[in-house]
Write an enzyme that holds these catalytic residues in place. Structure first.
Site, PDB file in Angstrom:
ATOM      1  N   LYS A  89       7.301  25.588  41.227  1.00 28.86           N
ATOM      2  CA  LYS A  89       6.687  25.373  39.914  1.00 28.86           C
ATOM      3  C   LYS A  89       7.593  24.490  39.063  1.00 28.86           C
ATOM      4  O   LYS A  89       8.749  24.829  38.815  1.00 28.86           O
ATOM      5  CB  LYS A  89       6.461  26.723  39.220  1.00 28.86           C
ATOM      6  CG  LYS A  89       5.934  26.615  37.785  1.00 28.86           C
ATOM      7  CD  LYS A  89       5.850  27.981  37.123  1.00 28.86           C
ATOM      8  CE  LYS A  89       5.563  27.865  35.632  1.00 28.86           C
ATOM      9  NZ  LYS A  89       5.554  29.168  34.949  1.00 28.86           N
ATOM     10  N   ASP A  94       7.692  24.866  28.558  1.00 30.71           N
ATOM     11  CA  ASP A  94       6.445  25.602  28.357  1.00 30.71           C
ATOM     12  C   ASP A  94       6.352  26.145  26.933  1.00 30.71           C
ATOM     13  O   ASP A  94       6.994  27.127  26.589  1.00 30.71           O
ATOM     14  CB  ASP A  94       6.348  26.759  29.355  1.00 30.71           C
ATOM     15  CG  ASP A  94       5.029  27.517  29.230  1.00 30.71           C
ATOM     16  OD1 ASP A  94       4.082  26.961  28.644  1.00 30.71           O
ATOM     17  OD2 ASP A  94       4.960  28.652  29.736  1.00 30.71           O
ATOM     18  N   LYS A 101       3.459  30.192  22.334  1.00 29.10           N
ATOM     19  CA  LYS A 101       4.374  31.326  22.418  1.00 29.10           C
ATOM     20  C   LYS A 101       5.046  31.558  21.067  1.00 29.10           C
ATOM     21  O   LYS A 101       5.299  30.600  20.331  1.00 29.10           O
ATOM     22  CB  LYS A 101       5.480  31.046  23.445  1.00 29.10           C
ATOM     23  CG  LYS A 101       5.046  30.899  24.882  1.00 29.10           C
ATOM     24  CD  LYS A 101       6.247  30.543  25.745  1.00 29.10           C
ATOM     25  CE  LYS A 101       5.851  30.288  27.188  1.00 29.10           C
ATOM     26  NZ  LYS A 101       5.507  31.534  27.895  1.00 29.10           N
ATOM     27  N   ASP A 112      11.526  26.855  32.898  1.00 26.62           N
ATOM     28  CA  ASP A 112      10.266  27.136  33.596  1.00 26.62           C
ATOM     29  C   ASP A 112      10.042  26.234  34.805  1.00 26.62           C
ATOM     30  O   ASP A 112       8.978  26.263  35.403  1.00 26.62           O
ATOM     31  CB  ASP A 112       9.088  27.033  32.624  1.00 26.62           C
ATOM     32  CG  ASP A 112       7.992  28.033  32.937  1.00 26.62           C
ATOM     33  OD1 ASP A 112       8.241  28.954  33.727  1.00 26.62           O
ATOM     34  OD2 ASP A 112       6.876  27.891  32.392  1.00 26.62           O
ATOM     35  N   ASP A 171      -1.355  29.601  28.373  1.00 29.17           N
ATOM     36  CA  ASP A 171       0.014  29.971  28.721  1.00 29.17           C
ATOM     37  C   ASP A 171       0.110  30.520  30.140  1.00 29.17           C
ATOM     38  O   ASP A 171       1.186  30.829  30.623  1.00 29.17           O
ATOM     39  CB  ASP A 171       0.560  30.991  27.719  1.00 29.17           C
ATOM     40  CG  ASP A 171       2.078  31.121  27.789  1.00 29.17           C
ATOM     41  OD1 ASP A 171       2.721  30.167  28.274  1.00 29.17           O
ATOM     42  OD2 ASP A 171       2.619  32.158  27.360  1.00 29.17           O
ATOM     43  N   GLU A 173      -0.298  28.772  32.791  1.00 32.84           N
ATOM     44  CA  GLU A 173      -0.442  27.407  33.300  1.00 32.84           C
ATOM     45  C   GLU A 173       0.216  27.193  34.662  1.00 32.84           C
ATOM     46  O   GLU A 173      -0.206  26.344  35.436  1.00 32.84           O
ATOM     47  CB  GLU A 173       0.141  26.403  32.289  1.00 32.84           C
ATOM     48  CG  GLU A 173       1.634  26.165  32.357  1.00 32.84           C
ATOM     49  CD  GLU A 173       2.490  27.397  32.064  1.00 32.84           C
ATOM     50  OE1 GLU A 173       3.592  27.499  32.631  1.00 32.84           O
ATOM     51  OE2 GLU A 173       2.054  28.263  31.272  1.00 32.84           O
ATOM     52  N   ARG A 175       0.217  28.904  37.366  1.00 33.93           N
ATOM     53  CA  ARG A 175      -0.673  29.158  38.503  1.00 33.93           C
ATOM     54  C   ARG A 175      -1.668  28.012  38.716  1.00 33.93           C
ATOM     55  O   ARG A 175      -2.160  27.812  39.821  1.00 33.93           O
ATOM     56  CB  ARG A 175      -1.395  30.490  38.311  1.00 33.93           C
ATOM     57  CG  ARG A 175      -2.320  30.543  37.123  1.00 33.93           C
ATOM     58  CD  ARG A 175      -2.613  31.961  36.683  1.00 33.93           C
ATOM     59  NE  ARG A 175      -1.440  32.602  36.083  1.00 33.93           N
ATOM     60  CZ  ARG A 175      -1.413  33.863  35.676  1.00 33.93           C
ATOM     61  NH1 ARG A 175      -2.489  34.621  35.796  1.00 33.93           N
ATOM     62  NH2 ARG A 175      -0.312  34.366  35.153  1.00 33.93           N
TER      63      ARG A 175
END
Length: 321
Positions: A89, A94, A101, A112, A171, A173, A175
């Site tokens: 990933k 993020d 967030k 991330d 959020d 995202e 996946r």
């Protein structure tokens, strides 16, 4: 291995003002090519041609284009006819997108892309050690930001493999970009695919900084070996179930799937979402807890830890035997 871990830590610790998706792909290319691996970096136009709707959807709020990086180590004599594939990933920052967030949950989100940095590191280590195993790394990369054209809750996107996804939370995202990469991995007819991702706060809450959460399918031949390697290098694994009961939580009225499963079992429903895009032996590693430390943690230090490199290198090294 040490060089790989240090490089991975440096990448995680770099802020997005320096390390956007394009820079991450350049770092991956330069580092892995120096060890003899082959690297291809796909730009936004190529990603659009491939119709990777998950990666493109997350990228809609960014002024920086996405990248999709393929790293391959294929020695002349390899022990495996079908490749092992690692998917990382690569969310270089993020914000949560439109589902923004809170500030205290955003300040460390340069981490991330810990999965991507681990894949870069382990491909370098395998190539540098000239292990006789065919291995491929896949890294979808972008940042996730709110902007005038951002993806919003209620949008329906079409993934690389044609699956439609109702985006209920921007959020969730990671996946989406991993789903595209896992779908793309099918073309290689792999022996095994392992993805690494700082995917869910649920995994972090469940096991803390002391382990990663694992799930998978058709992996009975490989998971015991991976767990043995995890104990050998102290990058431990806690296996979670991936029962079909959890499919119910991802049902959508307007698409094939929705991208969140509700308030409970968040790490598992994230894994269940990813499973949809696999048809091969597959293991999902959620490294949200141990990939980044806010305070010094023994030899892992503070900040990025390089978690995942040691265990995957040991796993592949044992495949040589």
């Amino acid at each position: 291995i040490i060089t790989s871990v240090y490089k991975s830590r440096d990448l995680v610790n770099e802020p997005v003002s320096f390390l956007n998706a394009r820079k991450l792909s350049e770092e991956a290319r330069d580092f892995c090519q120096s060890a003899g691996a082959k690297v291809e970096v796909m730009n936004k136009l190529k990603i659009e041609t491939l119709k990777m709707g998950g990666l493109l959807g997350v990228n809609k709020g960014s002024i920086d284009p996405p990248t999709f990086t393929v790293i391959e180590w294929k020695p002349k004599k390899s022990n495996n006819k079908k490749p092992y594939i690692f998917v990382g990933k690569g969310i270089v920052f993020d914000t949560g997108g439109i589902n923004l967030k809170p500030g205290t949950h955003m300040e460390d989100m340069k981490c991330d892309m810990g999965g991507a940095s681990a894949v870069i590191g382990v491909l370098y280590a395998i190539a540098k050690a000239k292990l006789p195993v065919h291995v491929i790394g896949l890294i979808p990369a972008t940042d996730n930001r709110p902007d005038g054209n951002s993806q919003v809750p209620g949008d329906v996107i079409t993934m690389f493999d044609g699956t439609t996804v109702e985006v209920l939370n921007t959020d969730a995202e990671g996946r989406l970009i991993l789903g595209d990469a896992l779908g793309y991995a099918k073309k290689y007819k792999p022996e095994l695919v392992i993805d690494l991702a700082t995917l869910t706060g649920s995994a972090h809450a469940a096991v803390g900084k002391y382990a990663m959460v694992a799930m998978g399918a058709k992996h009975e031949k490989h998971l015991p070996q991976l767990i043995k390697s995890s104990q050998q290098v102290c990058e431990r694994i806690v296996e979670f179930p991936l029962w079909d009961d959890y499919k119910e939580l991802l049902k959508s009225e307007v698409a094939d799937l929705k991208n969140i499963g509700g308030a409970y079992a968040g790490a598992i429903t994230a894994g269940k979402f990813l499973e949809h895009f696999t048809s091969y032996p597959w293991i999902h590693l959620d490294i949200a807890g141990p990939a980044f430390m806010n305070s010094r943690d023994s030899y892992r230090g503070q900040g990025g830890t390089g978690w995942g490199i040691r265990v995957l290198f040991d796993f592949i090294k044992n495949k040589c035997k």
